[in-house]
Design a protein around this motif. Sequence first.
Motif, PDB file in Angstrom:
ATOM      1  N   TYR A 259       0.842  -1.202   0.000  1.00 41.25           N
ATOM      2  CA  TYR A 259       0.000   0.000   0.000  1.00 41.25           C
ATOM      3  C   TYR A 259       0.876   1.251   0.000  1.00 41.25           C
ATOM      4  O   TYR A 259       0.605   2.204  -0.708  1.00 41.25           O
ATOM      5  CB  TYR A 259      -0.919  -0.009   1.233  1.00 41.25           C
ATOM      6  CG  TYR A 259      -2.223  -0.747   1.021  1.00 41.25           C
ATOM      7  CD1 TYR A 259      -3.439  -0.094   1.105  1.00 41.25           C
ATOM      8  CD2 TYR A 259      -2.242  -2.100   0.738  1.00 41.25           C
ATOM      9  CE1 TYR A 259      -4.641  -0.770   0.905  1.00 41.25           C
ATOM     10  CE2 TYR A 259      -3.420  -2.788   0.530  1.00 41.25           C
ATOM     11  CZ  TYR A 259      -4.620  -2.121   0.610  1.00 41.25           C
ATOM     12  OH  TYR A 259      -5.798  -2.783   0.399  1.00 41.25           O
ATOM     13  N   LEU A 262       2.364   1.896  -3.377  1.00 41.16           N
ATOM     14  CA  LEU A 262       1.368   2.421  -4.310  1.00 41.16           C
ATOM     15  C   LEU A 262       1.074   3.893  -4.051  1.00 41.16           C
ATOM     16  O   LEU A 262       0.949   4.692  -4.987  1.00 41.16           O
ATOM     17  CB  LEU A 262       0.078   1.619  -4.174  1.00 41.16           C
ATOM     18  CG  LEU A 262      -0.182   0.561  -5.231  1.00 41.16           C
ATOM     19  CD1 LEU A 262      -1.391  -0.262  -4.871  1.00 41.16           C
ATOM     20  CD2 LEU A 262      -0.378   1.193  -6.600  1.00 41.16           C
ATOM     21  N   VAL A 263       0.984   4.258  -2.769  1.00 42.31           N
ATOM     22  CA  VAL A 263       0.718   5.663  -2.422  1.00 42.31           C
ATOM     23  C   VAL A 263       1.877   6.519  -2.904  1.00 42.31           C
ATOM     24  O   VAL A 263       1.669   7.599  -3.487  1.00 42.31           O
ATOM     25  CB  VAL A 263       0.535   5.821  -0.889  1.00 42.31           C
ATOM     26  CG1 VAL A 263       0.511   7.280  -0.497  1.00 42.31           C
ATOM     27  CG2 VAL A 263      -0.761   5.181  -0.468  1.00 42.31           C
ATOM     28  N   PHE A 265       3.908   5.927  -5.314  1.00 47.41           N
ATOM     29  CA  PHE A 265       3.876   6.013  -6.780  1.00 47.41           C
ATOM     30  C   PHE A 265       2.832   7.039  -7.235  1.00 47.41           C
ATOM     31  O   PHE A 265       3.135   7.933  -8.029  1.00 47.41           O
ATOM     32  CB  PHE A 265       3.568   4.638  -7.378  1.00 47.41           C
ATOM     33  CG  PHE A 265       3.284   4.688  -8.846  1.00 47.41           C
ATOM     34  CD1 PHE A 265       4.324   4.790  -9.762  1.00 47.41           C
ATOM     35  CD2 PHE A 265       1.983   4.657  -9.326  1.00 47.41           C
ATOM     36  CE1 PHE A 265       4.067   4.861 -11.127  1.00 47.41           C
ATOM     37  CE2 PHE A 265       1.717   4.726 -10.684  1.00 47.41           C
ATOM     38  CZ  PHE A 265       2.758   4.832 -11.587  1.00 47.41           C
ATOM     39  N   CYS A 266       1.604   6.906  -6.722  1.00 42.76           N
ATOM     40  CA  CYS A 266       0.511   7.776  -7.179  1.00 42.76           C
ATOM     41  C   CYS A 266       0.751   9.237  -6.792  1.00 42.76           C
ATOM     42  O   CYS A 266       0.631  10.140  -7.625  1.00 42.76           O
ATOM     43  CB  CYS A 266      -0.821   7.286  -6.618  1.00 42.76           C
ATOM     44  SG  CYS A 266      -1.279   5.668  -7.226  1.00 42.76           S
ATOM     45  N   LEU A 267       1.103   9.436  -5.524  1.00 47.81           N
ATOM     46  CA  LEU A 267       1.340  10.817  -5.075  1.00 47.81           C
ATOM     47  C   LEU A 267       2.579  11.393  -5.757  1.00 47.81           C
ATOM     48  O   LEU A 267       2.617  12.584  -6.101  1.00 47.81           O
ATOM     49  CB  LEU A 267       1.502  10.858  -3.559  1.00 47.81           C
ATOM     50  CG  LEU A 267       0.202  10.894  -2.751  1.00 47.81           C
ATOM     51  CD1 LEU A 267       0.491  10.962  -1.269  1.00 47.81           C
ATOM     52  CD2 LEU A 267      -0.688  12.072  -3.154  1.00 47.81           C
ATOM     53  N   ALA A 297       4.889   1.650 -13.582  1.00 46.86           N
ATOM     54  CA  ALA A 297       3.847   0.826 -12.933  1.00 46.86           C
ATOM     55  C   ALA A 297       3.842  -0.585 -13.507  1.00 46.86           C
ATOM     56  O   ALA A 297       3.748  -1.569 -12.772  1.00 46.86           O
ATOM     57  CB  ALA A 297       2.478   1.481 -13.111  1.00 46.86           C
ATOM     58  N   TRP A 301       4.747  -3.699 -11.065  1.00 43.44           N
ATOM     59  CA  TRP A 301       3.648  -4.592 -10.666  1.00 43.44           C
ATOM     60  C   TRP A 301       3.145  -5.501 -11.780  1.00 43.44           C
ATOM     61  O   TRP A 301       2.153  -6.198 -11.619  1.00 43.44           O
ATOM     62  CB  TRP A 301       2.484  -3.760 -10.122  1.00 43.44           C
ATOM     63  CG  TRP A 301       2.835  -3.027  -8.870  1.00 43.44           C
ATOM     64  CD1 TRP A 301       3.140  -3.574  -7.665  1.00 43.44           C
ATOM     65  CD2 TRP A 301       2.930  -1.605  -8.705  1.00 43.44           C
ATOM     66  NE1 TRP A 301       3.431  -2.589  -6.757  1.00 43.44           N
ATOM     67  CE2 TRP A 301       3.305  -1.370  -7.367  1.00 43.44           C
ATOM     68  CE3 TRP A 301       2.748  -0.510  -9.549  1.00 43.44           C
ATOM     69  CZ2 TRP A 301       3.496  -0.081  -6.863  1.00 43.44           C
ATOM     70  CZ3 TRP A 301       2.937   0.769  -9.038  1.00 43.44           C
ATOM     71  CH2 TRP A 301       3.304   0.963  -7.714  1.00 43.44           C
TER      72      TRP A 301
ATOM     73  N   PHE B  19      -8.095  10.126  -6.376  1.00 39.31           N
ATOM     74  CA  PHE B  19      -7.080   9.283  -5.749  1.00 39.31           C
ATOM     75  C   PHE B  19      -7.244   9.291  -4.222  1.00 39.31           C
ATOM     76  O   PHE B  19      -7.246   8.239  -3.581  1.00 39.31           O
ATOM     77  CB  PHE B  19      -5.680   9.781  -6.142  1.00 39.31           C
ATOM     78  CG  PHE B  19      -4.590   9.237  -5.282  1.00 39.31           C
ATOM     79  CD1 PHE B  19      -4.235   7.899  -5.361  1.00 39.31           C
ATOM     80  CD2 PHE B  19      -3.937  10.051  -4.363  1.00 39.31           C
ATOM     81  CE1 PHE B  19      -3.248   7.382  -4.554  1.00 39.31           C
ATOM     82  CE2 PHE B  19      -2.948   9.536  -3.554  1.00 39.31           C
ATOM     83  CZ  PHE B  19      -2.598   8.201  -3.644  1.00 39.31           C
ATOM     84  N   TRP B  23      -8.232   6.035  -2.084  1.00 36.93           N
ATOM     85  CA  TRP B  23      -7.289   5.571  -1.073  1.00 36.93           C
ATOM     86  C   TRP B  23      -7.930   5.534   0.314  1.00 36.93           C
ATOM     87  O   TRP B  23      -7.692   4.621   1.097  1.00 36.93           O
ATOM     88  CB  TRP B  23      -6.036   6.454  -1.072  1.00 36.93           C
ATOM     89  CG  TRP B  23      -4.904   5.634  -0.598  1.00 36.93           C
ATOM     90  CD1 TRP B  23      -4.283   5.707   0.598  1.00 36.93           C
ATOM     91  CD2 TRP B  23      -4.320   4.547  -1.298  1.00 36.93           C
ATOM     92  NE1 TRP B  23      -3.329   4.734   0.682  1.00 36.93           N
ATOM     93  CE2 TRP B  23      -3.333   3.999  -0.465  1.00 36.93           C
ATOM     94  CE3 TRP B  23      -4.530   3.969  -2.550  1.00 36.93           C
ATOM     95  CZ2 TRP B  23      -2.568   2.906  -0.836  1.00 36.93           C
ATOM     96  CZ3 TRP B  23      -3.775   2.889  -2.914  1.00 36.93           C
ATOM     97  CH2 TRP B  23      -2.801   2.376  -2.066  1.00 36.93           C
ATOM     98  N   PHE B  84      -2.747   6.066 -13.784  1.00 35.94           N
ATOM     99  CA  PHE B  84      -3.772   5.547 -12.856  1.00 35.94           C
ATOM    100  C   PHE B  84      -4.617   4.471 -13.535  1.00 35.94           C
ATOM    101  O   PHE B  84      -5.031   3.504 -12.908  1.00 35.94           O
ATOM    102  CB  PHE B  84      -4.667   6.684 -12.357  1.00 35.94           C
ATOM    103  CG  PHE B  84      -3.937   7.675 -11.508  1.00 35.94           C
ATOM    104  CD1 PHE B  84      -3.579   7.385 -10.199  1.00 35.94           C
ATOM    105  CD2 PHE B  84      -3.554   8.900 -12.024  1.00 35.94           C
ATOM    106  CE1 PHE B  84      -2.877   8.279  -9.429  1.00 35.94           C
ATOM    107  CE2 PHE B  84      -2.851   9.812 -11.256  1.00 35.94           C
ATOM    108  CZ  PHE B  84      -2.508   9.505  -9.956  1.00 35.94           C
ATOM    109  N   LEU B  90      -3.856  -3.191 -13.690  1.00 37.58           N
ATOM    110  CA  LEU B  90      -3.080  -4.174 -12.925  1.00 37.58           C
ATOM    111  C   LEU B  90      -3.887  -4.711 -11.736  1.00 37.58           C
ATOM    112  O   LEU B  90      -3.707  -5.842 -11.310  1.00 37.58           O
ATOM    113  CB  LEU B  90      -1.772  -3.546 -12.414  1.00 37.58           C
ATOM    114  CG  LEU B  90      -0.713  -3.267 -13.478  1.00 37.58           C
ATOM    115  CD1 LEU B  90       0.405  -2.404 -12.905  1.00 37.58           C
ATOM    116  CD2 LEU B  90      -0.141  -4.558 -14.019  1.00 37.58           C
TER     117      LEU B  90
END
Lengths: 493, 157
Positions: A259, A262-263, A265-267, A297, A301, B19, B23, B84, B90
């Motif tokens: 988790y 992933l955070v 990566f996204c942020l 990504a 993954w 997002f 989350w 995203f 994925l």
Amino acid sequence: MIQRRLYSWVLAWIYLSSAEADIAPKIDTFPVWNSRYNVGKATEVEVRLIAAQDGDYVISTGSLSANVHLLMDTPKSIWLPLRPDSSGSIALKAYKRGESAVAVERSMTFSAIDKPQIVMVTDGVTADGRQALIQQLRVSDHDVFTSISAQALPRFGTSYASVHAVVMHFSALQTLEDRQIKALSRFLMQCGSMIALAFPDPIFKRLKQLSGCQGNFLVNVFSADQLAAQRAMLEKPSALPVFTELLDTRPRSKIDQLYTLLVIFCLGYLLIGFIAVGVASRQRTLFILPLISAGIALLVWGHRQPDKVLSSWLEMGAGQSSAWYSARLTLQGTGFWRERIELPIEAVYAANTAVDGQMLMTENGSLEFPVEYGLLSQNTYHWQSGLSVDAPLSLAIENGMPVVVNSGPQLTKQGLFRWRGSIYILPSLQPGHAWRLSSATAKAEYAKIVEMFAKQSRQDSFALLIPFSADILPAVAQRSGWLLIHGANSGVL
Amino acid sequence: MSLVRVAYFMGLIICLPLFIRTWGVLFNAETPINAALVIGEAVKLSWLLQAVALLISAPWFIRDFAIKQALIAHLMLIMAPVPFFVVAWLADAITLMMMLKLVASLVMVSLFCVFMILPFNRLWFFKYMPINLDMPLCLMAAVFIWKTSDLWLRWLT
């Protein structure tokens, strides 16, 4: 001329038809428990096959299939675990491998019963004797008694799911195959009820030691009259608890790591994007940024092994050689991954469990099926069963006070100890070392695990709980769990 | 600030709250939750917001910039959430075909919008109107897509 050609065509057709008939094996089916089952519970069927040709054959029902090698004109039996739906209808298909178009099909119907049945094994008991036993055991008109021979007893422990109690003479036990004894043992380990008829004392003691709930549900009687005193045993509820809280005992570190990644990566993408809007000198940079991020990504993954975590809660009586347990397997996807996994039948046929894809029964009696993982996907299997365990700690009472001895070869971890309603901290013990409760022993502070221990040992005057990794699924590397050893007055919850 | 920067900024701004919301749902779930469903919903909402953003921004872009620039800007807006979308793919929240359909439909919206507004604004009747009517019409189209989003998304997914 035309007649001769026609004749040869007919001959060819007859030859091909007979060849096709030879390809498919002949099958007979023998459902266990005289076809009786409880809806939602597992049962099994014996399929007897005979083939006109040597070769590998496939037998399938619904999503389950099994491979079997047959020799010409030599009958062979294969046992299939099943979980019929409420209609009880099951269709079987058998064919030679690679010749599925030429298959022989059979359908059978199981009869649903409302409550678990009491099974009378006929071997060694006369018809009059059985009647006398049934009269003694019958509590209400709704009780279901099923009489079967020892040979018809199931080969899988899961098939005992629709059985309340087994009544068996020692001569029947002697005729059982290894697989049947294992299945019966699994039933007893899970606190199943059994009335043993005229079992020799050493054999009965061994069975008692093997049985769950300290053998509280296993009795040995020598005449039908003795049953009257034991009848109450059959009315006791099963001791196996339902562990919805088991989830709390699993380690979250790896899942949290996923988790967090992933955070980040996204942020990170959003942050770099906002910065790029302000400072990038070329427009091309802005176009490349999402593409590079998508590529990262995919790299991170796109192809990653899943995270498998097994949590278990075992309970056993002091001095027993087996434990009954509740286990939870969590398959956490950390990216794209496809594989075939092998799980015990108990896990696959547990209530509220559904498996996608074709299952294959393996030689060791497990079920193998394909699983597809995605990022953050989660497959959970929750089941209860029994297994043989060497208890790492032994419990005894000396001078009115409890003594815990590490009788195993390894250092035990810190655990909890219950004595007269209070819960204390049990220290880590070296092999061979003993621990005695004293006034200086610290009491355990409130925690979820303390609460769970208190609940599960509420009937005990003393009990202990230690972290314990059971050998349930050796292929799963991440295993965590607890072992509760009941002291006195244990088992019946 | 160039048009492409504005478009990219808009795309990122659309992604940010989605997002955070996704989350929050995933992280605060006390019982096991189907992540694919939660992420799938976010992707659908993202598509909807992007389509609306394309429709609303088109009149402004065309009025002050060349068509080529307007289209490139829209492409930038469509590309902003692609990482995203890949994460959603994925996570098994969307299939590859779904992702392609979502992106292709946004490109179609952009092209349709840009090429419809141009001749519309050149008509003498609308050219000499005291106010520009392309904006209210695009707003109406956006409202139409918003209101009928279930149908569009059912078709696309």
